[in-house]
Design a protein around this motif. Structure first.
Motif, mmCIF file in Angstrom:
data_model
loop_
_atom_site.group_PDB
_atom_site.id
_atom_site.type_symbol
_atom_site.label_atom_id
_atom_site.label_comp_id
_atom_site.label_asym_id
_atom_site.label_seq_id
_atom_site.Cartn_x
_atom_site.Cartn_y
_atom_site.Cartn_z
ATOM 1 N N ASN A 250 0.823 -1.218 0.000
ATOM 2 C CA ASN A 250 0.000 0.000 0.000
ATOM 3 C C ASN A 250 0.856 1.267 0.000
ATOM 4 O O ASN A 250 0.717 2.140 0.883
ATOM 5 C CB ASN A 250 -0.959 0.020 1.204
ATOM 6 N N PRO A 251 1.754 1.413 -0.965
ATOM 7 C CA PRO A 251 2.605 2.611 -1.011
ATOM 8 C C PRO A 251 1.781 3.850 -1.350
ATOM 9 O O PRO A 251 0.729 3.748 -1.993
ATOM 10 C CB PRO A 251 3.591 2.294 -2.136
ATOM 11 N N PRO A 252 2.237 5.020 -0.933
ATOM 12 C CA PRO A 252 1.602 6.258 -1.408
ATOM 13 C C PRO A 252 1.529 6.251 -2.934
ATOM 14 O O PRO A 252 2.432 5.742 -3.603
ATOM 15 C CB PRO A 252 2.545 7.348 -0.891
ATOM 16 N N TRP A 253 0.507 6.854 -3.470
ATOM 17 C CA TRP A 253 0.229 6.700 -4.904
ATOM 18 C C TRP A 253 1.348 7.233 -5.792
ATOM 19 O O TRP A 253 1.588 6.723 -6.874
ATOM 20 C CB TRP A 253 -1.102 7.384 -5.260
ATOM 21 N N GLN A 254 2.088 8.241 -5.316
ATOM 22 C CA GLN A 254 3.120 8.835 -6.164
ATOM 23 C C GLN A 254 4.511 8.255 -5.893
ATOM 24 O O GLN A 254 5.498 8.659 -6.522
ATOM 25 C CB GLN A 254 3.147 10.359 -5.990
ATOM 26 N N LEU A 255 4.634 7.300 -4.963
ATOM 27 C CA LEU A 255 5.952 6.818 -4.554
ATOM 28 C C LEU A 255 6.722 6.162 -5.701
ATOM 29 O O LEU A 255 7.941 6.364 -5.833
ATOM 30 C CB LEU A 255 5.820 5.839 -3.382
ATOM 31 N N LYS A 256 6.048 5.402 -6.526
ATOM 32 C CA LYS A 256 6.744 4.736 -7.632
ATOM 33 C C LYS A 256 7.383 5.757 -8.568
ATOM 34 O O LYS A 256 8.533 5.592 -9.005
ATOM 35 C CB LYS A 256 5.791 3.824 -8.404
#
Length: 287
Positions: A250-256
C-alpha cells in the motif's frame, strides 16, 4: 543472537534507500490532519555518531550519505530526495563547520517528521541499543518504547485506533529464518489491518533468499506490493551485502514515480568505481 550493531553501518547505501523512502512515506501520511501510528519492529539506537569508533572502523557512510551531501552534488539532487537530505543537514546544522557527525536511525527520521497527533511505537531487543533508544526518546512524549520481540510487537498493535498506520520491519537478518519470518509477519499484519502501509527492508546477500521472499508475497493474496532494489555491485557467492531493497505494501500513490527519479541518481552518485551499480523498480503485486 544479538551481536548486530547498526552503528557500524549507519548512513551506508542501504540506509540511504531505506530512509529516503521512509521520509517520503511519513511525509505523505502527514498531509492529512488525522493522526497515525508509526510502528518500528527493530528500532536500533535512534541516532548514531558518525565520528565514533564504530562508524569510523567501517567508513560505510562515506560511500553512502556523505556522497549525497557533497557540495558538488546538491544542485543536481532530484526533488523527491531533497526532504531526506535536508533532514540530515538540519540534524548536523550545529556541528563544527557543518561536519557530517550525526545520522538518524529510523526512529530519528520519524521523530523529525511526526506531529503531536501522531504516535510512535518502537521495539528493540539489544541490551545496549535499548538504553540509547530510551535516552534518544526521553522528551518525545508520543513515543512508546519496549524491549521485546518486534515481530510480535507489530502484530499486537494492529489495527491502530486511528486506522491509519505505517509499519517498518527491518531485522538484522542475523539468522536465515528472518527472511521468511519477516514476510509472514507482514502477511499476518495485513490480515489484521488491510489498509496500513508496510515497509519491509532486506539486504541482498544471497539472491535465492530474496527470490523466496518475492514468491511468498506473490502467492500470499496481499495486494498492491511495490518492490524497489538498489545494488552497488552485482550478485556474488562471496560474503557480503551487494544490494538492498524494500517491499512496500500500500505505497503512497506517487511513490513509484518518485523512486523512478531517485534511483538513476543513486546509480550515478553511489556507484563504486570497480563495479556497475544497478537498480530495479516493479509492481510485484497489483492492487
Amino acid at each position: 543472537m544479538l551481536s548486530y550493531r547498526h552503528a557500524f553501518h549507519a548512513g551506508n547505501f542501504a540506509d540511504v534507500l531505506k530512509h529516503s523512502v521512509l521520509t517520503l512515506v511519513l511525509d505523505y501520511m502527514t498531509r492529512k490532519e488525522k493522526g497515525f501510528s508509526y510502528i518500528d519492529s527493530h528500532s536500533g539506537a535512534g541516532m548514531y555518531q558518525l565520528t565514533d569508533s564504530y562508524a569510523q572502523k567501517t567508513g560505510e557512510y562515506k560511500e553512502g550519505i556523505a556522497r549525497l551531501l557533497a557540495a558538488d552534488t546538491r544542485q543536481a539532487t532530484p526533488a523527491p530526495l531533497q526532504p531526506y537530505l535536508e533532514l540530515i543537514e538540519n540534524l548536523n546544522r550545529d556541528s563544527a563547520q557543518g561536519e557530517l557527525s550525526l545520522y538518524p536511525g529510523s526512529p530519528g527520521i520519524a521523530k523529525a517528521i511526526l506531529r503531536r497527533q501522531d504516535s510512535a511505537h518502537l521495539f528493540e531487543l539489544h541490551p545496549t541499543d535499548i538504553g540509547y533508544l530510551n535516552d534518544f526518546c526521553q522528551r518525545w512524549r508520543k513515543a512508546h518504547i519496549k524491549q521485546s520481540d518486534g515481530y510480535q510487537g507489530v502484530l499486537s498493535l494492529l489495527p491502530p485506533p486511528s486506522r491509519r498506520g505505517v509499519v517498518l520491519i527491518d531485522p538484522p537478518y542475523e539468522l536465515k529464518e528472518d527472511y521468511p519470518k519477516a514476510v509472514k509477519t507482514i502477511i499476518k499484519a495485513c490480515d489484521k489491518f488491510t489498509t496500513g502501509t508496510y515497509m519491509l527492508w532486506y539486504p541482498v546477500v544471497k539472491r535465492a533468499l530474496v527470490t523466496e521472499m518475492e514468491e511468498t508475497f506473490s502467492a500470499s493474496g496481499v495486494k498492491n506490493i511495490l518492490q524497489v532494489e538498489f545494488s552497488q555491485r552485482p550478485d556474488t557467492e562471496e560474503y557480503g551485502m551487494t544490494g538492498t531493497g524494500l517491499f512496500i505494501v500500500n505505497p503512497p500513490w506517487q511513490l513509484k514515480d518518485q523512486l523512478a527519479e531517485i534511483l538513476p541518481y543513486l546509480k550515478t552518485r553511489l556507484n563504486k568505481e570497480e563495479y556497475t551499480a544497478s537498480y530495479r523498480l516493479k509492481q510485484l503485486v497489483e492492487e
